[in-house]
Design a protein around this motif. Structure first.
Motif, mmCIF file in Angstrom:
data_model
loop_
_atom_site.group_PDB
_atom_site.id
_atom_site.type_symbol
_atom_site.label_atom_id
_atom_site.label_comp_id
_atom_site.label_asym_id
_atom_site.label_seq_id
_atom_site.Cartn_x
_atom_site.Cartn_y
_atom_site.Cartn_z
ATOM 1 N N MET A 107 0.950 -1.069 0.044
ATOM 2 C CA MET A 107 -0.157 -0.119 -0.146
ATOM 3 C C MET A 107 0.938 1.142 0.080
ATOM 4 S SD MET A 107 -3.085 0.701 2.475
ATOM 5 C CE MET A 107 -4.281 -0.551 2.290
ATOM 6 N N ASP A 108 0.798 2.035 -0.937
ATOM 7 C CA ASP A 108 1.435 3.305 -0.650
ATOM 8 C C ASP A 108 0.487 4.703 -0.604
ATOM 9 O OD1 ASP A 108 0.564 4.168 -3.236
ATOM 10 O OD2 ASP A 108 2.130 4.225 -4.573
ATOM 11 N N GLY A 109 1.329 5.653 -0.033
ATOM 12 C CA GLY A 109 0.612 6.874 0.504
ATOM 13 C C GLY A 109 1.544 7.656 1.167
ATOM 14 N N ARG A 110 0.728 8.170 2.216
ATOM 15 C CA ARG A 110 1.678 9.494 3.215
ATOM 16 C C ARG A 110 1.545 9.029 4.631
ATOM 17 N NH1 ARG A 110 1.236 10.580 -1.554
ATOM 18 N NH2 ARG A 110 1.584 12.364 -2.436
ATOM 19 N N ASP A 111 0.607 8.014 4.971
ATOM 20 C CA ASP A 111 0.475 7.867 6.416
ATOM 21 C C ASP A 111 0.404 6.538 6.717
ATOM 22 O OD1 ASP A 111 -2.003 7.829 5.207
ATOM 23 O OD2 ASP A 111 -3.133 8.646 6.854
ATOM 24 N N ILE A 112 0.691 5.450 5.847
ATOM 25 C CA ILE A 112 0.442 4.145 5.733
ATOM 26 C C ILE A 112 1.034 3.581 6.792
ATOM 27 C CG2 ILE A 112 0.298 2.077 4.518
ATOM 28 C CD1 ILE A 112 -1.490 4.341 3.495
ATOM 29 N N GLY A 113 2.609 3.741 6.927
ATOM 30 C CA GLY A 113 3.255 3.271 8.087
ATOM 31 C C GLY A 113 2.965 3.645 9.461
ATOM 32 N N THR A 114 2.666 5.041 9.469
ATOM 33 C CA THR A 114 2.232 5.692 10.680
ATOM 34 C C THR A 114 0.880 5.725 11.286
ATOM 35 O OG1 THR A 114 1.921 7.796 9.423
ATOM 36 C CG2 THR A 114 4.041 7.601 10.339
ATOM 37 N N VAL A 115 -0.201 5.632 10.277
ATOM 38 C CA VAL A 115 -1.413 5.593 10.712
ATOM 39 C C VAL A 115 -2.386 4.419 10.155
ATOM 40 C CG1 VAL A 115 -3.580 7.001 10.712
ATOM 41 C CG2 VAL A 115 -1.541 8.103 10.917
ATOM 42 N N VAL A 116 -2.376 4.048 8.740
ATOM 43 C CA VAL A 116 -3.167 3.112 8.548
ATOM 44 C C VAL A 116 -2.768 1.738 8.732
ATOM 45 C CG1 VAL A 116 -4.456 2.298 6.246
ATOM 46 C CG2 VAL A 116 -3.902 4.791 6.428
ATOM 47 N N LEU A 117 -1.513 1.483 8.612
ATOM 48 C CA LEU A 117 -1.012 0.204 8.861
ATOM 49 C C LEU A 117 0.014 0.196 9.841
ATOM 50 C CD1 LEU A 117 -1.191 -1.260 5.193
ATOM 51 C CD2 LEU A 117 -2.877 -1.654 7.105
ATOM 52 N N PRO A 118 -0.151 0.721 10.965
ATOM 53 C CA PRO A 118 1.086 0.903 11.995
ATOM 54 C C PRO A 118 1.838 -0.478 12.332
ATOM 55 C CG PRO A 118 -0.991 1.091 13.087
ATOM 56 C CD PRO A 118 -1.405 1.037 11.790
ATOM 57 N N ASP A 119 1.273 -1.809 12.091
ATOM 58 C CA ASP A 119 1.629 -2.965 12.205
ATOM 59 C C ASP A 119 2.226 -3.448 11.069
ATOM 60 O OD1 ASP A 119 1.371 -2.677 14.895
ATOM 61 O OD2 ASP A 119 -0.766 -3.376 14.685
ATOM 62 N N ALA A 120 2.472 -2.730 9.947
ATOM 63 C CA ALA A 120 2.932 -3.446 8.566
ATOM 64 C C ALA A 120 4.483 -4.166 8.984
ATOM 65 C CB ALA A 120 2.771 -2.371 7.637
ATOM 66 N N GLU A 121 4.481 -5.352 8.177
ATOM 67 C CA GLU A 121 5.680 -6.073 8.427
ATOM 68 C C GLU A 121 6.942 -5.399 7.942
ATOM 69 O OE1 GLU A 121 2.825 -7.448 7.883
ATOM 70 O OE2 GLU A 121 2.555 -8.981 9.351
ATOM 71 N N VAL A 122 6.566 -4.575 6.880
ATOM 72 C CA VAL A 122 7.857 -3.801 6.099
ATOM 73 C C VAL A 122 7.210 -2.476 5.947
ATOM 74 C CG1 VAL A 122 9.587 -3.673 4.280
ATOM 75 C CG2 VAL A 122 8.637 -5.967 5.178
ATOM 76 N N LYS A 123 8.231 -1.602 6.303
ATOM 77 C CA LYS A 123 7.717 0.051 6.095
ATOM 78 C C LYS A 123 8.835 0.907 5.426
ATOM 79 C CE LYS A 123 5.004 0.346 10.362
ATOM 80 N NZ LYS A 123 4.930 1.219 11.627
ATOM 81 N N ILE A 124 8.585 1.303 4.222
ATOM 82 C CA ILE A 124 9.663 2.032 3.331
ATOM 83 C C ILE A 124 9.185 3.697 3.393
ATOM 84 C CG2 ILE A 124 10.706 2.247 1.112
ATOM 85 C CD1 ILE A 124 11.267 -0.477 2.645
ATOM 86 N N PHE A 125 10.271 4.340 3.579
ATOM 87 C CA PHE A 125 10.067 5.772 3.262
ATOM 88 C C PHE A 125 10.920 6.205 2.148
ATOM 89 C CE2 PHE A 125 10.234 10.413 4.088
ATOM 90 C CZ PHE A 125 8.991 10.620 4.518
ATOM 91 N N LEU A 126 9.901 6.300 0.978
ATOM 92 C CA LEU A 126 10.988 6.532 -0.174
ATOM 93 C C LEU A 126 10.903 7.910 -0.597
ATOM 94 C CD1 LEU A 126 12.068 4.771 -2.740
ATOM 95 C CD2 LEU A 126 9.997 4.858 -3.774
ATOM 96 N N THR A 127 12.082 8.391 -0.915
ATOM 97 C CA THR A 127 12.324 9.859 -0.876
ATOM 98 C C THR A 127 13.490 10.155 -2.492
ATOM 99 O OG1 THR A 127 14.558 10.159 0.061
ATOM 100 C CG2 THR A 127 12.494 10.471 1.322
#
Ligand code: DC
Length: 224
Positions: free
Chosen positions: A124-144
Motif C-alpha cells: 500500500m502506498d501513500g503518506r501515512d500508511i506506516g504511521t496511521v493506516v497500517l502501523p503494524d505493517a511487516e515492512v515500512k519503506i520511506f521513499l524519497t
C-alpha cells in the motif's frame, strides 16, 4: 496477512515501485493517493473549492468510493463511475492535496483502506500508511528523492503523454505539495520510526525494487 507500507513525498516513484514489488510478490497493490484524488475530483465536479471543509464534508455522504481491478490494474470508482483517468489530471493533484488535509476525509477513507488490508496481502502506498493506516505493517519503506529529480520525472511522464507543461511550475507545485502534506495538522507526511528510508534520486527502478524485496525477504523469511 503481510503488509508492506510505502510512504513518501509526491513523485518519489512510490506507485511505480509499489506496483513492481506487489507484482513480484503476487500481492495486491493499493494506491491510496487515488482515493484522495477521487474525493478531490468529486469536489471540483460539484464546482466548489476542495479546501472548503464544510462543503467537502457535506458532500461525503453522497459519494461512495470503491476500488476495482481490471486485468490487475487498479481502477477507482465514485458512485460506480470510473474516474481513473480524471484523477490523473494536474488539477486533481492539488485538489487531492487540499481534501487530504481534512480530518473528515481521512476518516472517510480510513475504513476502506483498513478493510482492503485486512483481506489481502498487499503493498500500500501513500503518506501515512506506516504511521496511521497500517502501523503494524511487516515492512515500512520511506521513499524519497530530491524535488528536482521528482519534478524531472513528472515532466518526462507528462510530456511523453503529450501534455504541454512547464518544468519550473512543476517544481514549484512539488515543493508546495511537500509543504502542504508535511505541515497539515492531521496525519502529516512523516517517516515512521521503524521504516527504512530509501533515497531513489540516483537509483534505477530495478535497484529500488530489489532493495525492497531484500528487506521483505529478511523480515518475512520464506515469503518470497
Ligand atoms: O500519491 P498521490 O500524489 O496520488 O497523492 C495525492 C494527494 O493525496 C497528495 O497530495 C497527498 C494525499 N495523500 C494523503 O494525504 N495520504 C495518503 N495516504 C495518500 C495521498
Amino acid at each position: 496477512m503481510i503488509h508492506i507500507a510505502i510512504d513518501g513525498p509526491s513523485g518519489a516513484g512510490k506507485s511505480t515501485i509499489a506496483r513492481l514489488v506487489a507484482s513480484r510478490l503476487g500481492y495486491m497493490y493499493i494506491d491510496t493517493g487515488a482515493l484522495y484524488r477521487s474525493v478531490g475530483v468529486s469536489a471540483l465536479k460539484r464546482g466548489f473549492d476542495p479546501a472548503d471543509a464544510q462543503k467537502v464534508e457535506q458532500m461525503l455522504p453522497s459519494i461512495r468510493v470503491t476500488l476495482g481491478f481490471v486485468d490487475g490494474i487498479q481502477h477507482v470508482y465514485v458512485n460506480e463511475e470510473d474516474v481513473s483517468e480524471q484523477i490523473r489530471l494536474p488539477e486533481a493533484s492539488m485538489a487531492a492535496s487540499a481534501v487530504s488535509a481534512l480530518p473528515a476525509v481521512r476518516r472517510f477513507l480510513f475504513g476502506l483502506q483498513r478493510d482492503l488490508a485486512a483481506a489481502h496481502n498487499c503493498v500500500m502506498d501513500g503518506r501515512d500508511i506506516g504511521t496511521v493506516v497500517l502501523p503494524d505493517a511487516e515492512v515500512k519503506i520511506f521513499l524519497t528523492a530530491s524535488p528536482e529529480v521528482r519534478a524531472r520525472r513528472r515532466y518526462l511522464e507528462l510530456t511523453q503523454k503529450g501534455n504541454a507543461v512547464d518544468f519550473d511550475q512543476l517544481l514549484q507545485e512539488i515543493i508546495q505539495r511537500d509543504y502542504n502534506d508535511s505541515h497539515r495538522a492531521v496525519a502529516p507526511l512523516k517517516k515512521a520510526e521503524d521504516s527504512v528510508e530509501i533515497d531513489s534520486s540516483d537509483m534505477s527502478l530495478e535497484e529500488v525494487t530489489q532493495r525492497i524485496l531484500a528487506i521483505v525477504r529478511a523480515r518475512c523469511g520464506g515469503t518470497k
